[in-house]
Write a protein that holds these residues in place. Structure first.
Motif, PDB file in Angstrom:
ATOM      1  N   MET A  45      -9.800 -46.416  22.229  1.00 48.14           N
ATOM      2  CA  MET A  45      -8.634 -45.876  22.880  1.00 48.14           C
ATOM      3  C   MET A  45      -8.407 -44.413  22.441  1.00 48.14           C
ATOM      4  SD  MET A  45      -6.590 -46.351  25.364  1.00 48.14           S
ATOM      5  CE  MET A  45      -6.471 -48.029  25.541  1.00 48.14           C
ATOM      6  N   GLY A  46      -8.372 -44.340  21.144  1.00 46.91           N
ATOM      7  CA  GLY A  46      -8.031 -43.042  20.515  1.00 46.91           C
ATOM      8  C   GLY A  46      -9.057 -41.706  20.908  1.00 46.91           C
ATOM      9  N   PHE A  47     -10.411 -42.239  20.650  1.00 41.90           N
ATOM     10  CA  PHE A  47     -11.219 -41.250  20.942  1.00 41.90           C
ATOM     11  C   PHE A  47     -11.432 -41.034  22.597  1.00 41.90           C
ATOM     12  CE2 PHE A  47     -13.168 -42.353  16.808  1.00 41.90           C
ATOM     13  CZ  PHE A  47     -12.835 -41.029  16.494  1.00 41.90           C
ATOM     14  N   GLY A  48     -11.272 -42.020  23.517  1.00 38.90           N
ATOM     15  CA  GLY A  48     -11.137 -41.958  24.889  1.00 38.90           C
ATOM     16  C   GLY A  48     -10.130 -41.169  25.221  1.00 38.90           C
ATOM     17  N   MET A  49      -8.856 -41.250  24.731  1.00 38.16           N
ATOM     18  CA  MET A  49      -7.866 -40.531  25.037  1.00 38.16           C
ATOM     19  C   MET A  49      -7.995 -39.143  24.557  1.00 38.16           C
ATOM     20  SD  MET A  49      -4.590 -43.007  24.013  1.00 38.16           S
ATOM     21  CE  MET A  49      -3.400 -41.856  24.079  1.00 38.16           C
ATOM     22  N   ALA A  50      -8.566 -38.741  23.727  1.00 40.42           N
ATOM     23  CA  ALA A  50      -9.149 -37.298  23.179  1.00 40.42           C
ATOM     24  C   ALA A  50     -10.060 -36.689  24.286  1.00 40.42           C
ATOM     25  CB  ALA A  50      -9.514 -37.344  21.726  1.00 40.42           C
ATOM     26  N   LEU A  51     -10.967 -37.525  24.775  1.00 43.94           N
ATOM     27  CA  LEU A  51     -11.664 -36.904  25.516  1.00 43.94           C
ATOM     28  C   LEU A  51     -11.280 -36.687  27.131  1.00 43.94           C
ATOM     29  CD1 LEU A  51     -14.586 -36.267  26.036  1.00 43.94           C
ATOM     30  CD2 LEU A  51     -15.191 -38.579  26.724  1.00 43.94           C
ATOM     31  N   MET A  52     -10.334 -37.578  27.321  1.00 45.24           N
ATOM     32  CA  MET A  52      -9.686 -37.452  28.650  1.00 45.24           C
ATOM     33  C   MET A  52      -8.558 -36.326  28.531  1.00 45.24           C
ATOM     34  SD  MET A  52      -7.507 -40.060  30.933  1.00 45.24           S
ATOM     35  CE  MET A  52      -8.965 -40.762  31.738  1.00 45.24           C
ATOM     36  N   ALA A  53      -8.391 -35.772  27.373  1.00 43.01           N
ATOM     37  CA  ALA A  53      -7.357 -34.798  27.258  1.00 43.01           C
ATOM     38  C   ALA A  53      -7.924 -33.258  27.235  1.00 43.01           C
ATOM     39  CB  ALA A  53      -6.248 -34.997  25.891  1.00 43.01           C
ATOM     40  N   VAL A  54      -9.190 -33.337  26.739  1.00 41.49           N
ATOM     41  CA  VAL A  54      -9.982 -32.015  26.557  1.00 41.49           C
ATOM     42  C   VAL A  54      -9.746 -31.108  28.188  1.00 41.49           C
ATOM     43  CG1 VAL A  54     -12.073 -30.868  26.285  1.00 41.49           C
ATOM     44  CG2 VAL A  54     -11.490 -32.741  24.837  1.00 41.49           C
ATOM     45  N   PRO A  55      -9.232 -29.938  27.772  1.00 42.86           N
ATOM     46  CA  PRO A  55      -9.103 -28.915  28.997  1.00 42.86           C
ATOM     47  C   PRO A  55     -10.614 -28.435  29.492  1.00 42.86           C
ATOM     48  CG  PRO A  55      -8.062 -27.992  27.285  1.00 42.86           C
ATOM     49  CD  PRO A  55      -8.577 -29.248  26.699  1.00 42.86           C
ATOM     50  N   LEU A  56     -11.238 -29.051  30.325  1.00 38.95           N
ATOM     51  CA  LEU A  56     -12.624 -28.529  30.540  1.00 38.95           C
ATOM     52  C   LEU A  56     -12.471 -27.580  31.830  1.00 38.95           C
ATOM     53  CD1 LEU A  56     -14.958 -31.532  30.081  1.00 38.95           C
ATOM     54  CD2 LEU A  56     -14.625 -29.421  28.510  1.00 38.95           C
TER      55      LEU A  56
END
Length: 180
Positions: A45-56
């Motif tokens: 969950m933590g890493f997935g949330m981090a990936l989803m929050a990356v502004p690409l």
């Protein structure tokens, strides 16, 4: 410096959310290595949330379907673990919320945090906002009252770190839902 102050502010807040979620995921991963198998779902969950929050920007079209699949699998895992205790109900809600946000980001044509273009359902988003607001308030209250009076040398226990990690991820989820 390019762009407006508001876009710079959104970018900085997105990167702070990435950092918060990644650190929480790393701590949970450390707990998995230490023998706490229950922390595996929280690390995902933590890493997935981090990936989803990356502004690409527009380059993240692969993200919604990949994250949707990962969090569908996490939801099935949480559903399986639900047999062992009620705490896993929160993991199920969290995984399904991430699936919902990934689907909204995919249908909205953009990144949920950076652009605010998520095409989520207002009633469902509102219900999830209420759930996570309550979770954060309750988690903060539990964290504050966990140790009772503070002894002279402050010692942070493992239980308090776990609660702080869960609180940080709850705040991250709340922030991501607010941006929809």
């Amino acid at each position: 410096m390019h762009g407006s102050a508001s876009s710079l502010s959104a970018s900085v807040s997105s990167w702070l959310l990435v950092l918060l979620c990644a650190v929480s995921g790393a701590y949970c991963l450390r707990r998995v290595r230490g023998g706490s198998g229950a922390a595996a779902g929280e690390a995902v969950m933590g890493f997935g949330m981090a990936l989803m929050a990356v502004p690409l920007g527009d380059g993240g079209a692969w993200r919604p379907p990949v994250l949707g699949a990962v969090f569908c699998a996490a939801a099935v895992h949480a559903l399986w673990l639900l047999r062992g205790g009620a705490h896993h109900a929160h993991h199920l809600v969290g995984s399904l919320t991430m699936v919902y946000m990934a689907a909204a980001a995919g249908s909205g044509g953009g990144h949920v945090q950076a652009h605010g273009q998520g095409a989520g359902l207002p009633l469902l988003t509102g219900a999830l906002l209420l759930y996570y607001a309550g979770y954060v308030v309750l988690g903060g209250t539990r964290l504050i009252t966990a140790g009772g009076p503070v002894p002279a040398p402050v010692h942070v226990t493992s239980t308090e770190l776990v609660r702080a990690c869960r609180l940080a991820m709850g705040m991250g989820m709340l922030a991501m839902l607010l941006s929809m």
